[in-house]
Scaffold this motif. Structure first.
Motif, PDB file in Angstrom:
ATOM      1  N   ALA A   1      11.336 -10.900  70.826  1.00 47.37           N
ATOM      2  CA  ALA A   1      10.441 -10.598  69.617  1.00 47.37           C
ATOM      3  C   ALA A   1      11.005 -11.429  68.436  1.00 47.37           C
ATOM      4  O   ALA A   1      11.985 -11.852  68.431  1.00 47.37           O
ATOM      5  CB  ALA A   1      10.949  -9.005  69.055  1.00 47.37           C
ATOM      6  N   LEU A   2       9.650 -11.891  67.723  1.00 49.99           N
ATOM      7  CA  LEU A   2      10.002 -13.064  66.704  1.00 49.99           C
ATOM      8  C   LEU A   2      10.005 -12.303  65.400  1.00 49.99           C
ATOM      9  O   LEU A   2       9.439 -11.371  65.344  1.00 49.99           O
ATOM     10  CB  LEU A   2       8.897 -13.917  66.669  1.00 49.99           C
ATOM     11  N   PRO A   3      10.826 -12.589  64.632  1.00 50.02           N
ATOM     12  CA  PRO A   3      10.994 -11.976  63.141  1.00 50.02           C
ATOM     13  C   PRO A   3       9.638 -12.461  62.115  1.00 50.02           C
ATOM     14  O   PRO A   3      10.164 -13.144  61.333  1.00 50.02           O
ATOM     15  CB  PRO A   3      12.324 -12.411  62.863  1.00 50.02           C
ATOM     16  N   THR A   4       8.794 -11.999  62.730  1.00 54.22           N
ATOM     17  CA  THR A   4       7.491 -12.311  61.864  1.00 54.22           C
ATOM     18  C   THR A   4       6.662 -11.270  61.618  1.00 54.22           C
ATOM     19  O   THR A   4       5.307 -11.132  61.841  1.00 54.22           O
ATOM     20  CB  THR A   4       6.391 -13.216  62.734  1.00 54.22           C
ATOM     21  N   PRO A   5       7.130 -10.161  60.700  1.00 54.25           N
ATOM     22  CA  PRO A   5       6.323  -9.014  60.134  1.00 54.25           C
ATOM     23  C   PRO A   5       4.757  -9.371  59.416  1.00 54.25           C
ATOM     24  O   PRO A   5       4.978 -10.418  58.537  1.00 54.25           O
ATOM     25  CB  PRO A   5       7.087  -8.333  59.405  1.00 54.25           C
ATOM     26  N   GLY A   6       3.826  -8.925  59.954  1.00 52.95           N
ATOM     27  CA  GLY A   6       2.602  -9.360  59.334  1.00 52.95           C
ATOM     28  C   GLY A   6       1.290  -8.557  59.560  1.00 52.95           C
ATOM     29  O   GLY A   6       1.678  -7.423  59.922  1.00 52.95           O
ATOM     30  N   GLY A   7       0.253  -8.981  59.368  1.00 55.74           N
ATOM     31  CA  GLY A   7      -0.919  -8.458  59.597  1.00 55.74           C
ATOM     32  C   GLY A   7      -1.602  -8.424  60.731  1.00 55.74           C
ATOM     33  O   GLY A   7      -1.249  -9.543  61.400  1.00 55.74           O
ATOM     34  N   PRO A   8      -2.655  -7.932  61.129  1.00 50.96           N
ATOM     35  CA  PRO A   8      -3.415  -8.089  62.412  1.00 50.96           C
ATOM     36  C   PRO A   8      -3.872  -9.492  62.554  1.00 50.96           C
ATOM     37  O   PRO A   8      -4.158  -9.777  63.647  1.00 50.96           O
ATOM     38  CB  PRO A   8      -4.437  -6.925  62.263  1.00 50.96           C
ATOM     39  N   ASP A   9      -4.238 -10.165  61.555  1.00 51.61           N
ATOM     40  CA  ASP A   9      -4.715 -11.577  61.777  1.00 51.61           C
ATOM     41  C   ASP A   9      -3.915 -12.946  61.431  1.00 51.61           C
ATOM     42  O   ASP A   9      -4.483 -13.764  61.240  1.00 51.61           O
ATOM     43  CB  ASP A   9      -6.042 -11.718  60.704  1.00 51.61           C
ATOM     44  N   ASP A  10      -2.550 -12.516  61.605  1.00 44.22           N
ATOM     45  CA  ASP A  10      -1.734 -13.606  61.134  1.00 44.22           C
ATOM     46  C   ASP A  10      -1.196 -14.514  62.384  1.00 44.22           C
ATOM     47  O   ASP A  10      -0.306 -15.595  61.818  1.00 44.22           O
ATOM     48  CB  ASP A  10      -0.403 -12.895  60.444  1.00 44.22           C
ATOM     49  N   LEU A  11      -1.594 -14.360  63.435  1.00 43.34           N
ATOM     50  CA  LEU A  11      -1.337 -15.220  64.459  1.00 43.34           C
ATOM     51  C   LEU A  11      -1.582 -16.941  64.238  1.00 43.34           C
ATOM     52  O   LEU A  11      -0.773 -17.355  64.176  1.00 43.34           O
ATOM     53  CB  LEU A  11      -1.905 -15.084  65.604  1.00 43.34           C
ATOM     54  N   PRO A  12      -3.030 -17.031  63.739  1.00 44.31           N
ATOM     55  CA  PRO A  12      -2.935 -18.497  63.465  1.00 44.31           C
ATOM     56  C   PRO A  12      -1.994 -19.201  62.302  1.00 44.31           C
ATOM     57  O   PRO A  12      -1.656 -20.257  62.385  1.00 44.31           O
ATOM     58  CB  PRO A  12      -4.542 -18.473  63.062  1.00 44.31           C
ATOM     59  N   ARG A  13      -1.849 -18.252  61.267  1.00 42.97           N
ATOM     60  CA  ARG A  13      -0.902 -18.768  60.350  1.00 42.97           C
ATOM     61  C   ARG A  13       0.509 -19.032  61.042  1.00 42.97           C
ATOM     62  O   ARG A  13       1.195 -20.038  60.484  1.00 42.97           O
ATOM     63  CB  ARG A  13      -0.704 -17.742  59.230  1.00 42.97           C
ATOM     64  N   LEU A  14       1.014 -18.209  61.581  1.00 44.50           N
ATOM     65  CA  LEU A  14       2.273 -18.307  62.272  1.00 44.50           C
ATOM     66  C   LEU A  14       2.381 -19.777  63.171  1.00 44.50           C
ATOM     67  O   LEU A  14       3.343 -20.420  63.150  1.00 44.50           O
ATOM     68  CB  LEU A  14       2.701 -17.139  63.296  1.00 44.50           C
ATOM     69  N   VAL A  15       1.396 -19.846  64.076  1.00 47.03           N
ATOM     70  CA  VAL A  15       1.187 -20.891  64.874  1.00 47.03           C
ATOM     71  C   VAL A  15       1.102 -22.177  63.907  1.00 47.03           C
ATOM     72  O   VAL A  15       1.967 -23.246  64.356  1.00 47.03           O
ATOM     73  CB  VAL A  15      -0.231 -20.842  65.942  1.00 47.03           C
ATOM     74  N   ARG A  16       0.454 -22.371  62.894  1.00 44.04           N
ATOM     75  CA  ARG A  16       0.582 -23.606  62.211  1.00 44.04           C
ATOM     76  C   ARG A  16       1.854 -23.705  61.616  1.00 44.04           C
ATOM     77  O   ARG A  16       2.522 -24.929  61.547  1.00 44.04           O
ATOM     78  CB  ARG A  16      -0.485 -23.336  60.904  1.00 44.04           C
ATOM     79  N   LEU A  17       2.536 -22.882  60.951  1.00 46.67           N
ATOM     80  CA  LEU A  17       3.846 -22.635  60.700  1.00 46.67           C
ATOM     81  C   LEU A  17       5.050 -23.372  61.626  1.00 46.67           C
ATOM     82  O   LEU A  17       5.968 -24.069  61.314  1.00 46.67           O
ATOM     83  CB  LEU A  17       4.359 -21.617  59.997  1.00 46.67           C
ATOM     84  N   MET A  18       4.848 -22.857  62.898  1.00 42.90           N
ATOM     85  CA  MET A  18       5.805 -23.030  64.173  1.00 42.90           C
ATOM     86  C   MET A  18       5.509 -24.609  64.405  1.00 42.90           C
ATOM     87  O   MET A  18       6.351 -25.331  64.822  1.00 42.90           O
ATOM     88  CB  MET A  18       5.650 -22.160  65.015  1.00 42.90           C
ATOM     89  N   THR A  19       4.114 -25.053  64.391  1.00 43.14           N
ATOM     90  CA  THR A  19       3.856 -26.284  65.152  1.00 43.14           C
ATOM     91  C   THR A  19       3.883 -27.372  64.147  1.00 43.14           C
ATOM     92  O   THR A  19       4.493 -28.640  64.767  1.00 43.14           O
ATOM     93  CB  THR A  19       2.316 -26.335  65.601  1.00 43.14           C
ATOM     94  N   ASP A  20       3.832 -27.303  62.968  1.00 43.89           N
ATOM     95  CA  ASP A  20       3.692 -28.250  61.682  1.00 43.89           C
ATOM     96  C   ASP A  20       5.275 -28.632  61.470  1.00 43.89           C
ATOM     97  O   ASP A  20       5.482 -28.313  60.277  1.00 43.89           O
ATOM     98  CB  ASP A  20       2.715 -27.860  60.866  1.00 43.89           C
ATOM     99  N   ARG A  21       6.056 -29.069  62.178  1.00 41.36           N
ATOM    100  CA  ARG A  21       7.557 -29.324  61.767  1.00 41.36           C
ATOM    101  C   ARG A  21       7.819 -30.558  62.032  1.00 41.36           C
ATOM    102  O   ARG A  21       8.396 -30.902  62.993  1.00 41.36           O
ATOM    103  CB  ARG A  21       8.597 -28.416  62.530  1.00 41.36           C
ATOM    104  N   ASP A  22       7.679 -31.509  60.947  1.00 42.73           N
ATOM    105  CA  ASP A  22       8.314 -32.984  60.874  1.00 42.73           C
ATOM    106  C   ASP A  22       9.673 -33.043  60.960  1.00 42.73           C
ATOM    107  O   ASP A  22      10.275 -34.077  61.516  1.00 42.73           O
ATOM    108  CB  ASP A  22       7.496 -34.071  60.261  1.00 42.73           C
ATOM    109  N   ASP A  23      10.311 -32.326  60.294  1.00 43.82           N
ATOM    110  CA  ASP A  23      11.656 -32.408  60.048  1.00 43.82           C
ATOM    111  C   ASP A  23      12.302 -31.164  60.688  1.00 43.82           C
ATOM    112  O   ASP A  23      12.273 -30.075  60.304  1.00 43.82           O
ATOM    113  CB  ASP A  23      11.949 -32.381  58.216  1.00 43.82           C
TER     114      ASP A  23
END
Length: 205
Positions: A37-59
């Motif tokens: 389980a990932l610690p990402t409480p959110g709403g029903p449409d938040d998966l795309p936002r989570l994916v952006r936050l997880m993938t766009d990590r240059d540092d």
């Protein structure tokens, strides 16, 4: 909620296998290795936002030092032993599972990772899949967005790792790294995702 999730153990296999994910029909020859389980409480449409936050990590400096050291050693050993050569990767040693996608998923790639060698496969409203291949294993990371029983009307993510080991070498590699995954990788990953998600929620607010 975040602290509760960070203290939990891995989820049972049924948390992944018991849901009607598209990945079941696409990659039935991969075995399930882990579910968290990932610690990402959110709403029903938040998966795309989570994916952006997880993938766009240059540092990667947000990750704890033991995590960064472990991966530095892994990439060094991979280079030394030739585990990550191009001819052992996707499209060379193994075909990408994108070749298996049904027509309705072929234009749903989603963002790829900027700091780890995972290639995006598909993104839907409740599933994201990325893949990696080297001399030891062909692996899939599946992130599913599910209703959170602990939060009335809330949602959170589950991450599953599916693998197809490359013979005896692959099985030995997975056995060797399992303690490191559970003691270092997953705890650090959960804490970092929690911080990234919380910061993203603050920005969105």
């Amino acid at each position: 909620m975040t602290e509760k999730l960070l203290r939990t153990r891995p989820l049972p296999p049924e948390a992944h296998t018991g849901r009607p994910w598209r990945i079941h029909e696409i990659a039935p020859d991969f075995r399930l290795e882990d579910v968290w389980a990932l610690p990402t409480p959110g709403g029903p449409d938040d998966l795309p936002r989570l994916v952006r936050l997880m993938t766009d990590r240059d540092d990667d400096r947000e990750f704890p030092l033991p995590y960064r050291v472990l991966f530095a050693i892994r990439w060094w050993l991979g280079s030394l032993l030739g585990l990550d050569d191009e001819d052992d990767g996707l499209g060379e040693r193994v075909p990408s599972i994108r070749d298996r996608l049904p027509a309705d998923l072929r234009d749903t790639t989603g963002p790829g990772f900027t700091n780890v060698p995972f290639d995006a496969v598909y993104l839907t409203e409740d599933e994201y899949v990325a893949e990696i291949a080297n001399r030891t294993v062909h692996g899939l990371m599946h992130v599913g967005w599910v209703a959170d029983d602990a939060a009335d009307g809330g949602y959170c993510a589950q991450m599953a790792v599916l693998v197809k080991p490359n013979g005896v070498l692959g099985e030995a590699y997975l056995t060797f790294i399992k303690p490191f995954r559970y003691l270092v990788v997953y705890p650090a990953l959960l804490r970092t995702i929690a911080k990234i998600w919380a910061r993203g929620n603050e920005v969105a607010a």
